[in-house]
Design an enzyme around this catalytic site. Structure first.
Site, PDB file in Angstrom:
ATOM      1  N   ASN A  88       0.869  -1.225  -0.121  1.00  0.00           N
ATOM      2  CA  ASN A  88      -0.028   0.005  -0.106  1.00  0.00           C
ATOM      3  C   ASN A  88       0.781   1.254   0.030  1.00  0.00           C
ATOM      4  O   ASN A  88       0.294   2.346  -0.301  1.00  0.00           O
ATOM      5  CB  ASN A  88      -0.879  -0.020   1.145  1.00  0.00           C
ATOM      6  CG  ASN A  88      -1.693   1.304   1.615  1.00  0.00           C
ATOM      7  OD1 ASN A  88      -2.450   1.743   0.778  1.00  0.00           O
ATOM      8  ND2 ASN A  88      -1.193   1.793   2.358  1.00  0.00           N
ATOM      9  N   TYR A 154       4.211  10.522 -10.539  1.00  0.00           N
ATOM     10  CA  TYR A 154       3.282   9.595  -9.655  1.00  0.00           C
ATOM     11  C   TYR A 154       2.432   8.988 -10.790  1.00  0.00           C
ATOM     12  O   TYR A 154       2.615   7.541 -10.567  1.00  0.00           O
ATOM     13  CB  TYR A 154       2.337  10.654  -8.921  1.00  0.00           C
ATOM     14  CG  TYR A 154       1.269   9.842  -8.190  1.00  0.00           C
ATOM     15  CD1 TYR A 154       1.613   9.157  -7.063  1.00  0.00           C
ATOM     16  CD2 TYR A 154      -0.254   9.666  -8.697  1.00  0.00           C
ATOM     17  CE1 TYR A 154       0.412   8.473  -6.531  1.00  0.00           C
ATOM     18  CE2 TYR A 154      -1.116   8.961  -8.096  1.00  0.00           C
ATOM     19  CZ  TYR A 154      -0.718   8.359  -6.929  1.00  0.00           C
ATOM     20  OH  TYR A 154      -1.864   7.778  -6.118  1.00  0.00           O
TER      21      TYR A 154
HETATM   22  P1  NAD Z   1      -1.022   8.728   2.912  1.00  0.00           P
HETATM   23  O1  NAD Z   1      -0.371   9.738   1.885  1.00  0.00           O
HETATM   24  O2  NAD Z   1      -2.055   8.966   3.640  1.00  0.00           O
HETATM   25  O3  NAD Z   1       0.039   7.921   3.654  1.00  0.00           O
HETATM   26  C1  NAD Z   1      -0.227   6.720   4.480  1.00  0.00           C
HETATM   27  C2  NAD Z   1       0.835   6.230   5.360  1.00  0.00           C
HETATM   28  O4  NAD Z   1       2.009   5.882   4.258  1.00  0.00           O
HETATM   29  C3  NAD Z   1       1.548   7.481   6.010  1.00  0.00           C
HETATM   30  O5  NAD Z   1       1.068   7.085   7.355  1.00  0.00           O
HETATM   31  C4  NAD Z   1       3.024   7.484   5.842  1.00  0.00           C
HETATM   32  O6  NAD Z   1       3.914   7.775   7.044  1.00  0.00           O
HETATM   33  C5  NAD Z   1       3.240   6.130   4.997  1.00  0.00           C
HETATM   34  N1  NAD Z   1       4.596   6.203   4.285  1.00  0.00           N
HETATM   35  C6  NAD Z   1       4.920   7.154   3.423  1.00  0.00           C
HETATM   36  N2  NAD Z   1       6.043   6.933   2.811  1.00  0.00           N
HETATM   37  C7  NAD Z   1       6.197   5.516   3.383  1.00  0.00           C
HETATM   38  C8  NAD Z   1       7.482   4.491   3.168  1.00  0.00           C
HETATM   39  N3  NAD Z   1       8.501   4.924   2.339  1.00  0.00           N
HETATM   40  N4  NAD Z   1       7.699   3.475   3.736  1.00  0.00           N
HETATM   41  C9  NAD Z   1       6.332   3.113   4.702  1.00  0.00           C
HETATM   42  N5  NAD Z   1       5.388   3.760   4.844  1.00  0.00           N
HETATM   43  C10 NAD Z   1       5.539   5.034   4.347  1.00  0.00           C
HETATM   44  O7  NAD Z   1      -1.384   7.685   1.627  1.00  0.00           O
HETATM   45  P2  NAD Z   1      -2.915   7.252   1.260  1.00  0.00           P
HETATM   46  O8  NAD Z   1      -3.528   8.081   0.615  1.00  0.00           O
HETATM   47  O9  NAD Z   1      -3.276   6.251   2.245  1.00  0.00           O
HETATM   48  O10 NAD Z   1      -2.545   6.118   0.079  1.00  0.00           O
HETATM   49  C11 NAD Z   1      -2.179   4.745   0.124  1.00  0.00           C
HETATM   50  C12 NAD Z   1      -1.974   4.159  -1.002  1.00  0.00           C
HETATM   51  O11 NAD Z   1      -2.900   4.533  -2.128  1.00  0.00           O
HETATM   52  C13 NAD Z   1      -0.665   4.886  -1.945  1.00  0.00           C
HETATM   53  O12 NAD Z   1       0.001   3.844  -2.561  1.00  0.00           O
HETATM   54  C14 NAD Z   1      -1.408   5.872  -2.784  1.00  0.00           C
HETATM   55  O13 NAD Z   1      -0.356   6.228  -4.034  1.00  0.00           O
HETATM   56  C15 NAD Z   1      -2.832   5.004  -3.457  1.00  0.00           C
HETATM   57  N6  NAD Z   1      -3.854   6.016  -3.726  1.00  0.00           N
HETATM   58  C16 NAD Z   1      -4.219   6.986  -2.763  1.00  0.00           C
HETATM   59  C17 NAD Z   1      -5.065   7.832  -3.505  1.00  0.00           C
HETATM   60  C18 NAD Z   1      -5.837   9.023  -2.264  1.00  0.00           C
HETATM   61  O14 NAD Z   1      -6.478   9.775  -3.201  1.00  0.00           O
HETATM   62  N7  NAD Z   1      -5.337   9.183  -1.197  1.00  0.00           N
HETATM   63  C19 NAD Z   1      -5.673   7.644  -4.772  1.00  0.00           C
HETATM   64  C20 NAD Z   1      -5.240   6.516  -5.564  1.00  0.00           C
HETATM   65  C21 NAD Z   1      -4.268   5.869  -5.001  1.00  0.00           C
END
Ligand code: NAD
Length: 259
Positions: A88, A154
């Site tokens: 994730n 991204y």
């Molecule tokens: P977020 O930015 O809220 O981060 C969640 C967690 O990731 C944080 O606690 C952070 O400390 C941790 N993190 C950051 N870098 C890290 C690393 N190198 N190793 C371990 N942990 C790390 O992320 P989110 O919005 O929950 O997104 C989760 C996944 O879903 C990601 O892969 C993101 O690209 C994908 N995604 C998110 C969205 C959105 O709208 N939020 C949309 C499409 C895809």
């Protein structure tokens, strides 16, 4: 229908970046269905909060291969095996026209979003091979099947996740290890707010206008919730998805264009 197919008792799940955001929603959903869940995060405070909430947890940066090697050993000793790996962790990366992007910020986007998934799969595969009905779920994005102006690092990294997923689905298929991706649309939460702010600044447009565009980019005219992504992860890891392999599942309310 056999309702026990959503019973995850005795199953072992690892969620990277599972202490906040979408990862925490996924980790909580598996825990609620009886799974033993291990979460990792780069942020020690978030890891402590996850421990307080009853998860086994460790600080680990997925972009650091040595830390992932150590994580695999910890998961073996503390979780006692692994059935489901949820890759994730992913960062938003830099926003702007390509010639303005900082090269280090571009590289670190790939370090986390692509190399992080590679390290986790490489080093946790021995545990998955010993698991029951093992599967890998990689978080991609709507930006992993559409272009996204101003977010080239991204978008390119999330397209790479699809290539990795489809390739490994073939490589590991004979061993009955399924590999799928989830492509969320814009998910309600602090991260999308930061993304919208950066986009409004890049375009020189009012925040409310750009926020409205993001809300309306899905045919459902609303953002996706983290729980919607968790539901898809549960389905993909369950026996209901036993014949689903190598797929990129969109959970985006039908998003045909990204702003
Ligand atoms: P977020 O930015 O809220 O981060 C969640 C967690 O990731 C944080 O606690 C952070 O400390 C941790 N993190 C950051 N870098 C890290 C690393 N190198 N190793 C371990 N942990 C790390 O992320 P989110 O919005 O929950 O997104 C989760 C996944 O879903 C990601 O892969 C993101 O690209 C994908 N995604 C998110 C969205 C959105 O709208 N939020 C949309 C499409 C895809």
């Amino acid at each position: 229908m056999d309702n026990n197919r959503l019973d995850f008792s005795g199953r072992k799940v690892l969620v990277t970046a599972g202490a906040a955001g979408i990862g925490l929603a996924i980790a909580s959903a598996f825990k609620d269905l009886g799974a033993s869940v291990f979460v990792t995060d780069i942020n020690p405070d978030a890891v402590q909060a996850a421990r307080d909430a009853g998860f086994a947890a460790a600080v680990s940066d997925v972009s650091n291969e040595a830390q992932v090697v150590e994580l695999a050993a910890t998961v073996r000793s503390e979780l006692g095996g692994l059935d489901v790996l949820i890759n994730n962790a992913g960062i938003a990366g830099p926003t702007g026209p390509i010639e303005t992007l900082d090269s280090e910020a571009w590289k670190s986007t790939f370090d986390v979003n692509v190399h992080g998934q590679f390290y986790c799969i490489k080093h946790l595969l021995p545990l998955l091979r010993e698991g029951s009905d093992p599967s890998i779920i990689n978080l991609s994005s709507a930006a992993g099947r559409l272009g996204m102006a101003g977010r080239s690092a991204y978008s390119a990294s999330k397209w790479a996740v699809i290539g990795l997923t489809k390739t490994l689905a073939i490589e590991l298929g004979d061993e009955r290890i399924r590999v799928n991706a989830i492509c969320p649309g814009a998910v309600n939460g602090p991260r999308i707010e930061a993304v919208i702010e950066a986009k409004a600044e890049m375009l020189g447009r009012p925040l409310t206008e750009v926020s409205d565009l993001y809300h309306r980019q899905s045919s459902l005219n609303r953002l996706v919730e983290a729980g919607d992504i968790a539901d898809m992860a549960i389905f993909l890891a369950s026996s209901m998805a036993r014949s689903i392999n190598g797929q990129a599942m969109a959970v985006d309310g039908n998003t045909e264009k990204l702003y």
